[in-house]
Design a protein around this motif. Sequence first.
Motif, PDB file in Angstrom:
ATOM      1  N   CYS A  16       0.823  -1.209   0.000  1.00 32.68           N
ATOM      2  CA  CYS A  16       0.000   0.000   0.000  1.00 32.68           C
ATOM      3  C   CYS A  16       0.858   1.260   0.000  1.00 32.68           C
ATOM      4  O   CYS A  16       0.551   2.242  -0.672  1.00 32.68           O
ATOM      5  CB  CYS A  16      -0.933  -0.002   1.209  1.00 32.68           C
ATOM      6  SG  CYS A  16      -2.199  -1.288   1.157  1.00 32.68           S
ATOM      7  N   TRP A 398     -11.852  -4.804  -1.969  1.00 31.51           N
ATOM      8  CA  TRP A 398     -11.045  -4.723  -0.746  1.00 31.51           C
ATOM      9  C   TRP A 398     -11.845  -5.162   0.475  1.00 31.51           C
ATOM     10  O   TRP A 398     -11.306  -5.814   1.386  1.00 31.51           O
ATOM     11  CB  TRP A 398     -10.528  -3.296  -0.553  1.00 31.51           C
ATOM     12  CG  TRP A 398      -9.316  -3.004  -1.378  1.00 31.51           C
ATOM     13  CD1 TRP A 398      -9.283  -2.375  -2.583  1.00 31.51           C
ATOM     14  CD2 TRP A 398      -7.970  -3.350  -1.074  1.00 31.51           C
ATOM     15  NE1 TRP A 398      -8.000  -2.300  -3.054  1.00 31.51           N
ATOM     16  CE2 TRP A 398      -7.153  -2.887  -2.146  1.00 31.51           C
ATOM     17  CE3 TRP A 398      -7.366  -3.990  -0.014  1.00 31.51           C
ATOM     18  CZ2 TRP A 398      -5.789  -3.063  -2.181  1.00 31.51           C
ATOM     19  CZ3 TRP A 398      -5.985  -4.167  -0.038  1.00 31.51           C
ATOM     20  CH2 TRP A 398      -5.217  -3.703  -1.108  1.00 31.51           C
ATOM     21  N   TRP A 402     -10.729  -8.281   2.706  1.00 26.96           N
ATOM     22  CA  TRP A 402     -10.508  -8.103   4.146  1.00 26.96           C
ATOM     23  C   TRP A 402     -11.417  -9.036   4.950  1.00 26.96           C
ATOM     24  O   TRP A 402     -10.960  -9.709   5.875  1.00 26.96           O
ATOM     25  CB  TRP A 402     -10.772  -6.656   4.523  1.00 26.96           C
ATOM     26  CG  TRP A 402     -10.647  -6.394   5.996  1.00 26.96           C
ATOM     27  CD1 TRP A 402     -11.656  -6.359   6.917  1.00 26.96           C
ATOM     28  CD2 TRP A 402      -9.449  -6.156   6.729  1.00 26.96           C
ATOM     29  NE1 TRP A 402     -11.171  -6.103   8.156  1.00 26.96           N
ATOM     30  CE2 TRP A 402      -9.802  -5.977   8.085  1.00 26.96           C
ATOM     31  CE3 TRP A 402      -8.107  -6.072   6.368  1.00 26.96           C
ATOM     32  CZ2 TRP A 402      -8.873  -5.724   9.072  1.00 26.96           C
ATOM     33  CZ3 TRP A 402      -7.175  -5.812   7.363  1.00 26.96           C
ATOM     34  CH2 TRP A 402      -7.554  -5.635   8.680  1.00 26.96           C
TER      35      TRP A 402
END
Length: 604
Positions: A16, A398, A402
Amino acid sequence: MRRILIANGRQALLFCAFLLAAFVPVTSQAEGGWWQKDWSYRKQITIDTTPKGANVTAPAGRTAVLVRLHNGNFSFGDARDNGSDLRFITSDDKTPLAFHIESFDATTGVATVWVDVPDFPAGATKDIWLYYGNKNAPEAANPAATFDPDYALVYHFDDAAQAAPHDKTAYANNAQNAPTGLDAGGVIGKAAKFGGATIMTVPASASLATTAGGQFTVSAWVRSDQARSRAVLLARHTGKDSLVFGLDNGVPFVEGSGFTRVAAPQAVPQGRWTHVAMTADGSKITIYVNGQSVASGAGTLPALNTPLSIAGDATAGSGNNNFAGELDELRISRVARSATALYVDVIGEGPDTKLIRFGVDEKQAGFGFGYFGIIVKNVTIDAWVVIGLLGIMAALSWIVMWSKATYANGIDRGNDLFLELFRRAGGDPIAVNPALAQARSRKLARSSIYRVYKSGADEIGRRTEEEHHRPVLDGAAIEVIRALMDATLIRENQKLAQNMVLLTISISGGPFLGLLGTVVGVMITFAAIAASGDVNINAIAPGISAALLATVAGLAVAIPALFGYNYLVIRNKNITANMNVFVDEFVTRLSELYRERPYARAAE
């Protein structure tokens, strides 16, 4: 297992961070200071006369450089609506340069500005700064200081319709009357239109007077609509002395008293803009076409101090001597301009100039500038729609990654705890129940193997004939228990695969959706270029780079989703394999410990 998860988490954070470093635009100030803090923005402008640029090898002297601004190289929304906050500063970030604005339209995003460059480079590059973004800045344009004192007359033809042209030099040699009309599609901005009947007159003045044998230059961008014999561009008569510069059926010529007529070898193209000029240096007369010397002859100018006639000859008495077409950027000098200076005018004012190169926008502080800022500012509405859809896809992918990773981590911890308790009980399906009852834990509740076990254990308990007695299971009962456990295992696999389809959609659909945005953006860019007629790289590059942002966004959605999908698939396969192994072990132990014995039936 925990160490592996921590390592994976660190790798994700590093990834990231890399993405942020790659996509965050340049926001810091460039090397050097900031001219004045009241101006929030600046842009570097490079004058390039190297072979890669305009390829000017000889000195041109003091030059008024044309700076064309448009949405591709300038943020009009950050400047004042009339451009009065523009300032041009030398590379030392201290010395202001004289300038003036010919046109500035924030609505259409087009502006033309003239900047005085005292030391114009030869075969080199020179940087200047354009500052803007001060809503309280006073007007600072100074046309008279933009041109050197040897210019006696400069007409941009930027006045209102039916208004006589105003001289931009300090000598105020304004015309007495207006041209036939104005055309917004000139080489630089507006152009003067002459229908063949109107002659524009400029009053006599000391700055426009020529001495016998003196120097003189006249230049202009010309577009002839009709091939006329002796179509006069400029004429002047004082008694028997005269000077006439014009087009004879398209052929540039100069004639007058004191020298033999000089004419170019061929005509200029009709209906197309061409830069023509003539100079007198005290010994010869020279004609230039598009900055190149095409004809010359020995001769000197006579002394002339009468009014000038533009687009015709007021003393000729015939309309056939009048010019029919358009003029732009008419200039008269009291010196003989060099060939290099005239060439610089042509390459700097023409539509395909390579003289000017623009740098990135800079801000004193804040976000949204640098190379990436230029791209973002040029993204079209349709591309933003596509990028918005891709943003939603990215957010969903995402969230799925997650949540699925968190779910798999919880299952792994629960399975580890359950298997530990199961091993302590010696693998006895019944004996493990007390241990499970004591281990009341949220981790155990997350165990998929525990849920598979519980479906089998519940069936065993239902089949227990008497309390405190071990159950006796035949082959059919054991198969029923296996079937129940397999059903639970399938439901657990369905939970593991839930929402994984969103990742496959992001992987396969993200790049195609981004490509759609890019194709549409490129189409709009080329359509806008075709409509405006501006084909230079500064007009094309911002639109194309902004269109490619949609493809980048599509890949930014697909690549993390691909990595996450493959990671989750491997995790899910491992969990499924562990459940399958447990079912086989559980059923095998049932067969060993609780299956009905043949000798027991015989004993009955």
